[in-house]
Design an enzyme around this catalytic site. Structure first.
Site, PDB file in Angstrom:
ATOM      1  N   TRP A  11       0.759  -1.127  -0.027  1.00 24.95           N
ATOM      2  CA  TRP A  11      -0.097  -0.039   0.043  1.00 24.95           C
ATOM      3  C   TRP A  11       0.763   1.381   0.035  1.00 24.95           C
ATOM      4  O   TRP A  11       0.333   2.316  -0.225  1.00 24.95           O
ATOM      5  CB  TRP A  11      -1.026   0.044   1.121  1.00 24.95           C
TER       6      TRP A  11
ATOM      7  N   GLU B 281       0.792  -2.987  12.584  1.00 25.79           N
ATOM      8  CA  GLU B 281       0.786  -4.188  12.501  1.00 25.79           C
ATOM      9  C   GLU B 281       1.166  -4.972  13.821  1.00 25.79           C
ATOM     10  O   GLU B 281       1.239  -6.369  13.942  1.00 25.79           O
ATOM     11  CB  GLU B 281       2.068  -4.705  11.316  1.00 25.79           C
TER      12      GLU B 281
HETATM   13  O1  IFM Z   1       3.697  -1.593   4.087  1.00 23.09           O
HETATM   14  C1  IFM Z   1       4.778  -1.394   5.019  1.00 23.09           C
HETATM   15  C2  IFM Z   1       3.654  -1.780   6.347  1.00 23.09           C
HETATM   16  O2  IFM Z   1       2.836  -0.826   6.594  1.00 23.09           O
HETATM   17  C3  IFM Z   1       4.600  -1.857   7.544  1.00 23.09           C
HETATM   18  N1  IFM Z   1       5.636  -2.754   7.208  1.00 23.09           N
HETATM   19  C4  IFM Z   1       6.674  -2.684   5.922  1.00 23.09           C
HETATM   20  C5  IFM Z   1       5.796  -2.550   4.724  1.00 23.09           C
HETATM   21  C6  IFM Z   1       6.320  -2.019   3.558  1.00 23.09           C
HETATM   22  O3  IFM Z   1       7.084  -0.872   3.743  1.00 23.09           O
END
Ligand code: IFM
Length: 727
Positions: A324, A466
Site C-alpha cells: 500500500w 501491524e
Molecule cells: O507497508 C509497510 C507496512 O505498513 C509496515 N511494514 C512494512 C511495509 C512495507 O513498507
C-alpha cells in the site's frame, strides 16, 4: 556523510560497516533497473547488485523475489601484484560522491603502493564516474581515469560479474557467456542467463574501450577508458541479447559525452517539474530533493501498468513486492507532478484484478482482495510466516496476508484521488469501475452484521499498526471500507452522467439492485466515534490494553532484533503501536475530523507510537501541520526525508533483513512539504495554497501540475503565491 553541496552527497573515507547502507544511499536507477551504490571492485559479498523491476523468480521453496542481473560495471586493478581496493592497507584516501541532481556517482581513491622497502611508494589515483541512463533505460555507463606518479605496471581485471547477490536465490540458473565482434566497435562481451522458475532470459552486454591485462604507465601518465553496459530481459523482447548489442553499439557510436549529456538533460527536465526549494534550511532542502531523487530513480516511466516495490529498486527486501506504500505514500507526489506515472500504478492494480479475485475466493469471500505483497499480475507473495522468531529461529505465523484487508480500500482510495485530481474518467472505463465494484463486493462479503448493536462491523483484521494482529473494528479499516462504497456511488453517478453510452456501460458493470444493497451496507457500517475527550479507539478493546510507555516496552526486549508484534511480541498486549493508525485515518479523511479532535488524537497516540515503520512519521507530520504543531512537524519531516541519506530505518524484523531504500518515506516527505507546510490543494479544480512554515524556513517553493499546466507556488512571510510556469 557531509553536507557540502545542495545537490551532492559525499562520504570521505571508507567504512566497511557502511558498505551495505551506502548501497542504498548511493543508489542509481531509472525505473527499469536499480544499480546499488557500491564500488567498481565490489562483488556479491558487498551486495553489489543490478536489481530488475518486475522480474521475479522463486528458488526452491524460498521466498519469491525480484531478480538481480549480472553486473556489467565490475572492474578492479592491481599495481605490480598489489590488489587495489577501497579499504586496503595501501589506501590513503577515499571519496564517494553522488550528484543526485543528475543521477551520477563518482569515487576517487588514492593508494600509496610500496614495491619494496627502499623505493618510495607509487601513488595511484583511481577516479570513476558511473550512471544508469535516464534517457535509454537499458544502458549503464562508466568512465575510468587512473593516474600514477611513478612508472609502474597496473593490471586491470574487469567484465560482467555473474556471481550475483541474492537474498533467496540463486535465481539465475543457466549461464552462457559469449563474445561478439560488433562492426566498427570491436569485441562485446555478453552473458545470457535464465531464471529457474519460468525461464526468463536476462541478457547483459558490456563494452570496454580497453582490454583487460597489463598496462604500463610512466610517471604522471593517466589512463582513461569507458565502459558501457546494457541489460534486457525476455520480458522486454524475445531478442534480449541482440537488443543489448544494439544498445551498446549505439552508445559507442554516440560516445560517452553524448550519452552523458542526454542522461543529464533528462534529469534536468525532471527537476523542472518537481524541485522543491526551502530557503534558510540547507539540510531540509537537500533532504527533500534527495527524497525526490529516489522517487525519480524508481518511477516506472517505460511502460503502462507498472508499479513500485516497497524498497524501490534497492534490492530484494520485502520480495521486491508492491505494498500500500505505493498508493497511499508515493502516488500523491506523482499525481501532482507526473500523473501518467500515478495512472500506471492504478493500471497495475486493474491488471491485477484476476489475482485479487482469486485471493478473495481462496479465503471464501467474493470480489477482490488485493495482495498484501503484490508481484507481477497481482501475485500474492506474502507468506503466512513473514517473520522469524529470534529465540527459536523458527518461522513465526503472521497474519498480514490474511487480515490486512484495508489493502483493497487503499487501492480504491488512490484511484479516487486520481480521478478527483485529474478529472480523467477514462480510467473508470478501462477497468477502474470494475475494480471498485469488486472491492465493494469483497467488503460486502467480509462484513459482519451485528444484530445486537444494529451495525455492520469488520472483525478479525489488521490495521496499519501491524503489532496488533486480528483485532476488530479497526477505525482506519472500517472508514476505508465505507469509502469504497462511497466511491462506488460517486463513480457510478459521475460516469453515468457523461453520456448515454457511459450510462449503458455503467449498467453493464453494476445493476440497480446491487447498488441498492451496497448503499444499505454503507449506511450501517460502524466507524468508531471519538469519545468525549476526542480520542478515537484504534480497535475494540484497545483502551483496555496495558498503558505503558515506549521505554517500558523497549526495556522488555530480550534481544535487539526481537519482533514487537504478533502473539507474544512486547507491544502486542500494550497500547504501544508500530505506526500511525488513527492518525493515518484522520489524515486521509481530514474533512471528517475537526482540529480539536485531531489534536486530541495526536497528543494521545504520538507518544504511544514507536514509528517502527518509515511510513509513520509523515502521517503525524501532515496532521501536525494541520493543528499548528509546526516545529514537531518539521522534526518528523526530517525523519521522513533523511532516512535514506543517513542509512536509517530498521534493518531487521526478527532475523529477516528489511534494509533498503524507503520510497514511501520519500513520498511522505514530499507530502509534508507540499500538502502540509505548503498547504496545497485543489478547490473546484483550481490550485489553492495556504502554507505555514516552521520558524527557520524563510520560504518554500514547489512545482505542481494541475490539468496539464505547471505552477510554481511560493510561500513566504505567511503569504502563498501561485504563478503559472512556461512549459
Ligand atoms: O507497508 C509497510 C507496512 O505498513 C509496515 N511494514 C512494512 C511495509 C512495507 O513498507
Amino acid at each position: 556523510m557531509t553536507m557540502d553541496g545542495i545537490w551532492t552527497l559525499c562520504e570521505c573515507g571508507y567504512d566497511t560497516e557502511r558498505v551495505i547502507s551506502n548501497g542504498n544511499t548511493f543508489l542509481l536507477g531509472n525505473g527499469y533497473l536499480g544499480c546499488r551504490g557500491t564500488l567498481d571492485e565490489h562483488t556479491r559479498a558487498h551486495m553489489a547488485a543490478v536489481n530488475l523491476a518486475g522480474v521475479y523468480d522463486r528458488c526452491g521453496s524460498s521466498w519469491r523475489e525480484t531478480v538481480n542481473a549480472p553486473n556489467p560495471l565490475f572492474g578492479c586493478l592491481d599495481c605490480s601484484g598489489v590488489p587495489l581496493a577501497a579499504g586496503d592497507g595501501s589506501m590513503s584516501s577515499h571519496l564517494h560522491e553522488l550528484d543526485f541532481r543528475h543521477g551520477v556517482s563518482r569515487r576517487e581513491t588514492v593508494w600509496k603502493v610500496r614495491m619494496n622497502e627502499k623505493a618510495p611508494p607509487v601513488t595511484v589515483i583511481l577516479s570513476t564516474e558511473r550512471f544508469v541512463s535516464m534517457d535509454d533505460i537499458h544502458l549503464l555507463a562508466s568512465r575510468w581515469t587512473v593516474t600514477v606518479d611513478a612508472a609502474c605496471e597496473l593490471t586491470l581485471r574487469s567484465g560482467i560479474d555473474q556471481e550475483v547477490y541474492d537474498c533467496n536465490g540463486p535465481h539465475l540458473t543457466r549461464f552462457l557467456r559469449q563474445m561478439d565482434e560488433v562492426p566498427d566497435i570491436g569485441p562485446v562481451e555478453t552473458v545470457r542467463a535464465w531464471t529457474g522458475e519460468s525461464g526468463v532470459e536476462v541478457a547483459v552486454s558490456r563494452f570496454s574501450s580497453i582490454s583487460d591485462g597489463a598496462i604500463h604507465l610512466s610517471a604522471g601518465q593517466s589512463l582513461e577508458f569507458v565502459v558501457f553496459g546494457s541489460v534486457y530481459t525476455s520480458q522486454d523482447t524475445p531478442t534480449a541479447a541482440q537488443s543489448c548489442l544494439e544498445t551498446i553499439a549505439k552508445a559507442c557510436r554516440d560516445g560517452y559525452d553524448t550519452v552523458y549529456d542526454s542522461h543529464y538533460r533528462c534529469w534536468e527536465h525532471l527537476w523542472e517539474g518537481s524541485e522543491v526549494e526551502i530557503g534558510g534550511d540547507l539540510q531540509a532542502q537537500k533532504a527533500i530533493n534527495y527524497s525526490l531523487y529516489h522517487l525519480h530513480c524508481i518511477a516506472p516511466r517505460h511502460g503502462k501498468g507498472l508499479s513500485i516495490a516497497a524498497r524501490g529498486l534497492s534490492g530484494q527486501t520485502y520480495k521486491g513486492a508492491v505494498f500500500w506504500d505505493t498508493e497511499i505514500f508515493m502516488l500523491p507526489f506523482f499525481l501532482h507532478t507526473e500523473p501518467s506515472v500515478a495512472r500506471s500504478f492504478l493500471e497495475y492494480r486493474i491488471n491485477g484484478l484476476p489475482g485479487a479475485l482469486a485471493k478473495a475466493a481462496e479465503y471464501g469471500f467474493e470480489g477482490a482482495f488485493y495482495a498484501w505483497e503484490s508481484q507481477e499480475h497481482g501475485y500474492e507473495a506474502c507468506s503466512d510466516y513473514n517473520v522469524t522468531d529470534v529465540f527459536s529461529g523458527r518461522p513465526q505465523r503472521t497474519y498480514f496476508r490474511d487480515k490486512q484487508i484495508h489493502i483493497s480500500a487503499d487501492v480504491v482510495y488512490a484511484l479516487w484521488e486520481y480521478v478527483e485530481y485529474t478529472g480523467d474518467l477514462s480510467i473508470l472505463r478501462e477497468g477502474g469501475l470494475e475494480m471498485i465494484l469488486q472491492c465493494a463486493r469483497f467488503y460486502y462479503s467480509y462484513a459482519y452484521l451485528n444484530l445486537r448493536k444494529n451495525r455492520i462491523e469488520f472483525l478479525d483484521v489488521i490495521g496499519p499498526d501491524e503489532y496488533h494482529e486480528r483485532v476488530s473494528n479497526n477505525a482506519f479499516t472500517n472508514r476505508m471500507v465505507l469509502h469504497v462504497f462511497e466511491v462506488l456511488r460517486l463513480a457510478v453517478s459521475r460516469l453515468s452522467s457523461v453520456s448515454p453510452k457511459d450510462k449503458a456501460f455503467v449498467e453493464s458493470i453494476v445493476d440497480g439492485p446491487a447498488l441498492a444493497a451496497f448503499e444499505t451496507v454503507a449506511q450501517w457500517i460502524y466507524v468508531p466515534k471519538p469519545r468525549p475527550d476526542g480520542v478515537v479507539e484504534q480497535f475494540d478493546g484497545y483502551f483496555k490494553q496495558e498503558d505503558c510507555s515506549l521505554d517500558d516496552v523497549r526495556s522488555r526486549l530480550l534481544k535487539p532484533n526481537e519482533y514487537w508484534g504478533g502473539n507474544n511480541g512486547v507491544a502486542a498486549h500494550t497500547q504501544v503501536i508500530k505506526q500511525a493508525d488513527v492518525i493515518a485515518l484522520q489524515q486521509l479523511f481530514a474533512d471528517d475530523y475537526d482540529v480539536r479532535t485531531v489534536k486530541a488524537n495526536w497528543d494521545y497516540y504520538e507518544k504511544r507510537t514507536e514509528h517502527g515503520s518509515s511510513l509513520s512519521s509523515c502521517m503525524y507530520a501532515l496532521t501536525a501541520c494541520r493543528i499548528g504543531y509546526l516545529e514537531r512537524a518539521k522534526h518528523l519531516f526530517l525523519s521522513s526525508a533523511l532516512v535514506d541519506m543517513v542509512g536509517g530505518g530498521k534493518q531487521f524484523a526478527g532475523d529477516i533483513y528489511i534494509g533498503g531504500t524507503h520510497p514511501a518515506s520519500a513520498g511522505g516527505a514530499w507530502m509534508i512539504a507540499v500538502l502540509g507546510f505548503g498547504g496545497f490543494r485543489l478547490e473546484r479544480g483550481l490550485p489553492v495554497a495556504d502554507g505555514k512554515l516552521p520558524q527557520d524556513w524563510k520560504y518554500l517553493r514547489y512545482r505542481i501540475l494541475v490539468d496539464g499546466r505547471r505552477y510554481m507556488v511560493t510561500i513566504r512571510d505567511s503569504v502563498s503565491v501561485i504563478e503559472p510556469m512556461d512549459v
